[in-house]
Write a protein that holds these residues in place. Structure first.
Motif, PDB file in Angstrom:
ATOM      1  N   ARG A  91      70.975 -42.688  -8.745  1.00  0.00           N
ATOM      2  CA  ARG A  91      71.332 -41.902  -7.867  1.00  0.00           C
ATOM      3  C   ARG A  91      73.206 -41.767  -7.854  1.00  0.00           C
ATOM      4  NH1 ARG A  91      70.335 -42.122  -1.220  1.00  0.00           N
ATOM      5  NH2 ARG A  91      68.538 -41.568  -2.212  1.00  0.00           N
ATOM      6  N   ILE A  92      73.528 -40.953  -7.700  1.00  0.00           N
ATOM      7  CA  ILE A  92      74.559 -40.073  -7.964  1.00  0.00           C
ATOM      8  C   ILE A  92      75.069 -39.875  -6.343  1.00  0.00           C
ATOM      9  CG2 ILE A  92      77.333 -38.924  -8.994  1.00  0.00           C
ATOM     10  CD1 ILE A  92      74.891 -38.772 -11.452  1.00  0.00           C
ATOM     11  N   GLU A  93      76.291 -40.748  -5.518  1.00  0.00           N
ATOM     12  CA  GLU A  93      76.765 -40.714  -4.779  1.00  0.00           C
ATOM     13  C   GLU A  93      78.097 -38.905  -4.794  1.00  0.00           C
ATOM     14  OE1 GLU A  93      76.939 -43.660  -3.315  1.00  0.00           O
ATOM     15  OE2 GLU A  93      75.113 -44.262  -2.607  1.00  0.00           O
ATOM     16  N   LEU A  94      78.032 -38.341  -3.971  1.00  0.00           N
ATOM     17  CA  LEU A  94      78.982 -36.684  -4.633  1.00  0.00           C
ATOM     18  C   LEU A  94      80.136 -37.460  -3.362  1.00  0.00           C
ATOM     19  CD1 LEU A  94      77.821 -33.811  -5.419  1.00  0.00           C
ATOM     20  CD2 LEU A  94      78.430 -36.039  -6.988  1.00  0.00           C
ATOM     21  N   GLU A  95      81.787 -37.601  -3.609  1.00  0.00           N
ATOM     22  CA  GLU A  95      82.372 -37.430  -3.106  1.00  0.00           C
ATOM     23  C   GLU A  95      82.351 -36.867  -1.645  1.00  0.00           C
ATOM     24  OE1 GLU A  95      87.095 -38.179  -3.097  1.00  0.00           O
ATOM     25  OE2 GLU A  95      86.671 -37.390  -4.382  1.00  0.00           O
ATOM     26  N   SER A  96      81.919 -35.011  -1.585  1.00  0.00           N
ATOM     27  CA  SER A  96      81.726 -34.805  -0.409  1.00  0.00           C
ATOM     28  C   SER A  96      80.197 -34.669   0.105  1.00  0.00           C
ATOM     29  CB  SER A  96      81.316 -33.208  -0.997  1.00  0.00           C
ATOM     30  OG  SER A  96      79.782 -33.046  -1.756  1.00  0.00           O
ATOM     31  N   GLY A  97      79.537 -35.354  -0.043  1.00  0.00           N
ATOM     32  CA  GLY A  97      78.791 -36.252   0.659  1.00  0.00           C
ATOM     33  C   GLY A  97      77.683 -36.023  -0.063  1.00  0.00           C
ATOM     34  N   ALA A  98      76.943 -35.355  -0.949  1.00  0.00           N
ATOM     35  CA  ALA A  98      76.162 -34.566  -1.188  1.00  0.00           C
ATOM     36  C   ALA A  98      75.454 -35.547  -2.378  1.00  0.00           C
ATOM     37  CB  ALA A  98      76.341 -33.552  -2.184  1.00  0.00           C
ATOM     38  N   VAL A  99      73.984 -35.723  -2.898  1.00  0.00           N
ATOM     39  CA  VAL A  99      72.998 -37.106  -3.615  1.00  0.00           C
ATOM     40  C   VAL A  99      73.198 -36.181  -4.731  1.00  0.00           C
ATOM     41  CG1 VAL A  99      71.377 -38.595  -3.470  1.00  0.00           C
ATOM     42  CG2 VAL A  99      73.098 -38.361  -1.808  1.00  0.00           C
ATOM     43  N   ILE A 100      72.875 -37.028  -5.054  1.00  0.00           N
ATOM     44  CA  ILE A 100      71.829 -36.182  -7.080  1.00  0.00           C
ATOM     45  C   ILE A 100      71.247 -37.461  -7.484  1.00  0.00           C
ATOM     46  CG2 ILE A 100      71.896 -35.021  -9.283  1.00  0.00           C
ATOM     47  CD1 ILE A 100      74.478 -34.619  -8.852  1.00  0.00           C
ATOM     48  N   ASP A 101      69.535 -37.673  -7.504  1.00  0.00           N
ATOM     49  CA  ASP A 101      68.901 -38.124  -7.513  1.00  0.00           C
ATOM     50  C   ASP A 101      68.376 -38.145  -9.115  1.00  0.00           C
ATOM     51  OD1 ASP A 101      68.965 -40.771  -5.531  1.00  0.00           O
ATOM     52  OD2 ASP A 101      68.356 -38.272  -4.103  1.00  0.00           O
ATOM     53  N   GLY A 102      67.852 -39.223  -9.823  1.00  0.00           N
ATOM     54  CA  GLY A 102      67.619 -38.593 -10.946  1.00  0.00           C
ATOM     55  C   GLY A 102      66.656 -39.756 -11.568  1.00  0.00           C
ATOM     56  N   ARG A 103      66.133 -39.579 -13.033  1.00  0.00           N
ATOM     57  CA  ARG A 103      65.344 -40.825 -14.137  1.00  0.00           C
ATOM     58  C   ARG A 103      65.949 -40.470 -15.029  1.00  0.00           C
ATOM     59  NH1 ARG A 103      60.704 -43.461 -12.827  1.00  0.00           N
ATOM     60  NH2 ARG A 103      60.129 -41.999 -11.266  1.00  0.00           N
ATOM     61  N   PHE A 104      65.949 -41.483 -16.014  1.00  0.00           N
ATOM     62  CA  PHE A 104      66.640 -41.770 -17.640  1.00  0.00           C
ATOM     63  C   PHE A 104      65.454 -41.254 -17.979  1.00  0.00           C
ATOM     64  CE2 PHE A 104      70.338 -43.780 -15.532  1.00  0.00           C
ATOM     65  CZ  PHE A 104      71.415 -43.414 -15.933  1.00  0.00           C
ATOM     66  N   LEU A 114      74.065 -38.651 -18.270  1.00  0.00           N
ATOM     67  CA  LEU A 114      73.829 -37.944 -17.090  1.00  0.00           C
ATOM     68  C   LEU A 114      73.951 -36.175 -17.247  1.00  0.00           C
ATOM     69  CD1 LEU A 114      75.816 -40.477 -15.046  1.00  0.00           C
ATOM     70  CD2 LEU A 114      72.980 -40.241 -15.353  1.00  0.00           C
ATOM     71  N   SER A 115      72.766 -35.616 -16.232  1.00  0.00           N
ATOM     72  CA  SER A 115      73.429 -34.180 -15.762  1.00  0.00           C
ATOM     73  C   SER A 115      74.466 -33.655 -15.800  1.00  0.00           C
ATOM     74  CB  SER A 115      72.141 -33.396 -15.174  1.00  0.00           C
ATOM     75  OG  SER A 115      70.781 -33.808 -15.604  1.00  0.00           O
ATOM     76  N   PRO A 116      75.588 -32.983 -16.181  1.00  0.00           N
ATOM     77  CA  PRO A 116      76.888 -32.918 -15.944  1.00  0.00           C
ATOM     78  C   PRO A 116      76.699 -32.136 -14.020  1.00  0.00           C
ATOM     79  CG  PRO A 116      75.719 -31.315 -17.883  1.00  0.00           C
ATOM     80  CD  PRO A 116      74.300 -31.912 -17.588  1.00  0.00           C
ATOM     81  N   ILE A 117      77.650 -32.797 -14.035  1.00  0.00           N
ATOM     82  CA  ILE A 117      78.803 -32.471 -12.508  1.00  0.00           C
ATOM     83  C   ILE A 117      79.860 -31.694 -12.524  1.00  0.00           C
ATOM     84  CG2 ILE A 117      79.443 -34.051 -10.532  1.00  0.00           C
ATOM     85  CD1 ILE A 117      78.339 -36.584 -11.762  1.00  0.00           C
ATOM     86  N   ALA A 118      79.533 -31.143 -11.663  1.00  0.00           N
ATOM     87  CA  ALA A 118      80.344 -29.261 -11.484  1.00  0.00           C
ATOM     88  C   ALA A 118      81.021 -29.854 -10.173  1.00  0.00           C
ATOM     89  CB  ALA A 118      79.078 -28.029 -10.691  1.00  0.00           C
ATOM     90  N   GLU A 119      81.481 -30.992  -9.646  1.00  0.00           N
ATOM     91  CA  GLU A 119      82.461 -30.756  -8.571  1.00  0.00           C
ATOM     92  C   GLU A 119      83.174 -31.895  -8.857  1.00  0.00           C
ATOM     93  OE1 GLU A 119      81.875 -33.520  -4.094  1.00  0.00           O
ATOM     94  OE2 GLU A 119      80.988 -31.810  -4.308  1.00  0.00           O
ATOM     95  N   PRO A 120      84.187 -31.988  -9.079  1.00  0.00           N
ATOM     96  CA  PRO A 120      85.459 -32.802  -9.651  1.00  0.00           C
ATOM     97  C   PRO A 120      85.474 -33.810  -8.840  1.00  0.00           C
ATOM     98  CG  PRO A 120      86.791 -30.528  -9.768  1.00  0.00           C
ATOM     99  CD  PRO A 120      85.121 -30.621  -8.888  1.00  0.00           C
ATOM    100  N   GLY A 121      86.145 -35.047  -8.945  1.00  0.00           N
ATOM    101  CA  GLY A 121      85.911 -36.436  -7.668  1.00  0.00           C
ATOM    102  C   GLY A 121      85.842 -37.469  -8.241  1.00  0.00           C
ATOM    103  N   TYR A 122      86.392 -38.105  -7.118  1.00  0.00           N
ATOM    104  CA  TYR A 122      85.715 -39.531  -7.946  1.00  0.00           C
ATOM    105  C   TYR A 122      83.864 -40.487  -7.069  1.00  0.00           C
ATOM    106  CZ  TYR A 122      90.156 -40.493  -9.320  1.00  0.00           C
ATOM    107  OH  TYR A 122      91.422 -40.517  -9.760  1.00  0.00           O
ATOM    108  N   HIS A 123      83.246 -39.709  -7.947  1.00  0.00           N
ATOM    109  CA  HIS A 123      81.362 -40.115  -7.261  1.00  0.00           C
ATOM    110  C   HIS A 123      80.990 -41.554  -7.596  1.00  0.00           C
ATOM    111  CE1 HIS A 123      82.477 -35.374  -7.154  1.00  0.00           C
ATOM    112  NE2 HIS A 123      82.630 -35.549  -8.155  1.00  0.00           N
ATOM    113  N   THR A 124      80.494 -42.061  -7.356  1.00  0.00           N
ATOM    114  CA  THR A 124      79.750 -43.384  -7.437  1.00  0.00           C
ATOM    115  C   THR A 124      78.300 -42.798  -7.798  1.00  0.00           C
ATOM    116  OG1 THR A 124      80.317 -43.774  -5.369  1.00  0.00           O
ATOM    117  CG2 THR A 124      79.102 -45.212  -5.893  1.00  0.00           C
ATOM    118  N   LEU A 125      78.137 -43.513  -9.104  1.00  0.00           N
ATOM    119  CA  LEU A 125      76.815 -43.821  -9.431  1.00  0.00           C
ATOM    120  C   LEU A 125      76.303 -44.977  -9.028  1.00  0.00           C
ATOM    121  CD1 LEU A 125      74.857 -43.117 -12.076  1.00  0.00           C
ATOM    122  CD2 LEU A 125      76.163 -44.299 -13.510  1.00  0.00           C
ATOM    123  N   VAL A 126      74.925 -45.469  -8.320  1.00  0.00           N
ATOM    124  CA  VAL A 126      74.133 -46.068  -8.461  1.00  0.00           C
ATOM    125  C   VAL A 126      72.773 -46.387  -9.211  1.00  0.00           C
ATOM    126  CG1 VAL A 126      72.657 -47.178  -6.374  1.00  0.00           C
ATOM    127  CG2 VAL A 126      74.789 -45.712  -6.134  1.00  0.00           C
TER     128      VAL A 126
END
Length: 720
Positions: A91-104, A114-126
């Motif tokens: 799970r990627i928790e974006l700084e904006s509050g959005a969440v990206i779920d995925g599977r390797f 990981l798929s490219p992220i279009a939003e700059p910032g400090y995000h959290t990978l779980v």
């Protein structure tokens, strides 16, 4: 390759390097042993070498996710093999509050992306229960084009801009107490903007040592996280009546008058008077906890958090230790006081709360003063405003090293190997971050430093930006030549700079002078960092002479000189040659000739070549000989640099005033009044001086005539 060399190379040291003459050098094993020990890698015997190698391998192998991973927007993010097994959910928790779920889904043995992220910032990978920060940066830094669009939304790119470079301590203002302050800086910015300037490059504003005012080099600070309270104008926040009352209470009126009349700053006396005034102001200020200013101060302290409290505690502790036993360096304090998290330090802060609060108060005034100067610059119409200077390191005895002791190198000094201008090499007596600690601590200390630098400026100049790739480290007590290069995670650092640059909407300039590795300048430009080009170093590629303006690089800032180099007048006269000889920086010649005499003869030839370059550029008349040694062509030099394609040109006040002396002579101690010279006139009077005003007009006119290369060869920069 020996086992010591193998360990050193694995740890990031370059066991071979090319000197300024392009000759390959090899670092002695004795030097490598010392440096490895300082990096926390014992290597006294075969067992220690094996254990240290295993420790480095574990850090670099990627067996587990590090605390922070850097990436760029819209680009895949590679993860360590062992951290991302196929089928594992993330799970990627974006700084904006959005969440990206995925599977390797990567095949076994291949790098997981990981798929490219279009939003700059400090995000959290779980991943499972593990959390890692993803610092996703824009492709480049905030640029001058971006800054210009704050003034003109529709502009495809900025016109050629110019600004002034100033040593803030040297600025003069009636009532400044003998040291340049933020109010004088605001006046300089405002007046420069009225003449068409868009930037003020300033000397470092880093915090110094309140208890050791004889330490005043702005490039050897106590901390790069906070500000030099010597530059506070006490009246700027609390008002002139409060200042007059404080001066009377402190009994320093006569002292201030005398200090303001000096041509060279007396730092110990000036700081003693400034601190006395600030203490008197604090006594009054602290009696009212309900005023708007008191609430503003409380908010500042809360926002500053632990780092600010640590710095204030250090200031109070150091003063107490010096008074008690003369111990200025924190490593000579009692063991318990060397640890900022110890119970003893907490007890000291509680027992001396008022003293700690005083230093918080002083930092608050400094922060408001510098921010006011930046606001004044922008309000006057500058696209950039202040360009703050970020020193390459800090004094190992200071609050930064004490507060972040686990992140800093110890027992070594940052410096530079011998080169053409400093033939003995340089050891600056500074420490900086350990690259090992950077990775293991998630770059937190580096990010903190960047944010403090960007916070109150429209740009930063990173001193010795080559240090992002590698730093020359010299063991304590060794000569500067007996060092080695240690590599740093360049790509990670460039991404973090770009990310913070956009968050603060501030440009980035990198001082890339000296021996530059191939491709380094291009890397900087790819990331939107501006290099620096200096008149003295822009020599013709083929044969003798100087480059014509149109051949200078475009993605840089250009200048006549820097604080460490001769002014135009000083260079024309050969003052730098004589000064370097006096401090032992001129090496004897093999042919037995007098080295100074030869250097002065060569300078005479260079004067002719520079004048020829002015003539070829249409700046100097072709039928007039070069001026004599006492009449430097300052005006021609200013216009010559203005004609380059650099998007920003900055002119030192020393050259705009045609002064002879440079602010600093590297390698000197008492032989030259480094960091002490003051302008002869107050800032407001400078702009009434006809010669000064004419030079500003000439520079502004010349910049408007110049054409940037990217108008013809590059597309306008787009927002990332």
């Amino acid at each position: 390759m020996s086992s010591i060399e193998a360990l050193a190379e694995r740890a990031g040291f370059e066991i071979e390097w090319k000197n300024a003459h392009k000759v390959m050098q090899r670092v002695p094993e004795t030097t490598l042993r010392i440096l490895l020990e300082k990096l926390g890698l014992p290597c006294g015997n075969a067992t220690q070498i094996k254990q240290s190698m295993a420790a480095v391998d574990a850090e670099m192998s990627g067996r587990k996710l590090p605390p922070l991973i850097t990436a760029e927007v819209d680009r895949g993010i590679a993860l360590p093999l062992s951290a991302a097994k196929s089928g594992t959910r993330y799970r990627i928790e974006l700084e904006s509050g959005a969440v990206i779920d995925g599977r390797f889904t990567s095949p076994k043995g291949e790098i997981a992306l990981l798929s490219p992220i279009a939003e700059p910032g400090y995000h959290t990978l779980v991943i499972n229960d593990h959390r890692t920060t993803l610092a996703v940066a824009p492709a480049r830094c905030y640029t001058i084009d971006d800054a210009w669009r704050t003034l003109d939304d529709d502009a495809p790119h900025a016109p050629p801009l110019w600004g002034v470079a100033a040593q803030v301590y040297g600025l003069r203002r009636n009532g400044d107490g003998g040291v340049g302050d933020f109010t004088a800086l605001a006046a300089l910015a405002t007046q420069t903007a009225k003449r068409g300037g868009h930037a003020i490059a300033i000397s470092p504003m880093h915090a110094m040592f309140s208890a050791e005012p004889d330490k005043f080099s702005p490039y050897s600070p106590s901390s790069r996280l906070f500000l030099n309270i010597a530059h506070v104008d006490p009246a700027a926040v609390l008002g002139a009546p409060a200042l007059r009352a404080a001066i009377e209470k402190a009994g320093v009126a006569a002292e201030l008058t005398e200090l303001e009349g000096l041509t060279l700053i007396d730092w110990p006396r000036a700081m003693k008077a400034r601190l006395a005034i600030l203490r008197a102001l604090f006594d009054t200020f602290s009696q009212d906890q309900a005023s708007p200013l008191a609430k503003d101060f409380a908010a500042f302290v809360e926002k500053g958090g632990r780092p600010l409290e640590d710095h204030a505690r250090f200031e109070a502790l150091q003063a107490a230790q010096i008074a008690e036993n003369g111990g200025g360096h924190w490593r000579n304090w009692p063991d318990a006081l060397r640890d900022p998290r110890s119970e003893e330090v907490a007890a000291f802060a509680q027992a001396h709360r008022r003293e700690v609060d005083f230093y918080l108060f002083a930092q608050w005034l400094a922060a408001k003063g510098l921010m006011h100067a930046q606001h004044a610059a922008r309000d006057a119409g500058m696209a950039v405003g202040l360009v703050a200077d970020l020193a390459v390191g800090c004094d190992s005895a200071g609050s930064h090293a004490w507060s972040y002791r686990d992140e800093m190198l110890t027992g070594v000094s940052v410096g530079a190997p011998p080169d053409l201008f400093n033939q003995a090499g340089q050891s600056w007596g500074l420490t900086t971050f350990s690259p090992r600690a950077m990775r293991t601590q998630g770059f937190s200390a580096f990010i903190d430093m960047l944010r403090c630098a960007f916070a109150r400026a429209g740009g930063i100049r990173i001193d010795h930006i080559l240090g992002l790739r590698r730093l020359w480290l010299v063991p304590d007590g060794e000569s500067a030549a007996n060092g080695a290069y240690l590599r740093y995670p360049l790509e990670d650092l460039l991404r973090l700079i770009a990310l913070e640059s956009w968050r603060y909407r501030a440009i980035v300039v990198g001082e890339d002078l000296g021996t530059v590795p191939p491709g380094f300048t291009e890397r900087l430009q790819e990331h939107g960092l501006l290099g620096i080009r200096v008149l003295w170093f822009e020599r013709a590629v083929d044969g003798p002479g100087f480059k014509p303006p149109h051949e200078w690089d475009g993605g840089v800032t250009a200048t006549t000189t820097t604080h460490d180099l001769p002014t135009v007048t000083g260079w024309w006269r050969g003052e730098d040659i004589v000064l370097r000889s006096k401090i032992g920086q001129t090496m004897a010649r093999d042919d037995g000739r007098d080295a100074v005499e030869v250097a002065l003869e060569e300078r005479g030839e260079d004067r002719e070549l520079l004048w020829q370059a002015f003539q070829d550029a249409g700046i100097a008349p072709t039928d007039v000989d070069a001026p004599d040694i006492d009449n430097a062509p300052v005006d021609e030099a200013l216009v010559f640099v203005a004609a380059t394609p650099a998007p920003l040109v900055t002119y030192p006040l020393e050259d705009l005033l045609a002064l002879t002396d440079q602010p600093n002579l590297p390698g000197s101690i008492d032989e030259h009044p480094n960091w002490r010279r003051r302008m002869a006139q107050p800032v407001d009077e400078l702009f009434l001086d006809d010669a000064f005003a004419d030079r500003l007009l000439a520079v502004d006119t010349a910049r408007k005539r110049s054409v940037q290369l990217n108008e013809h060869t590059s597309k306008p920069t787009e927002s990332p």
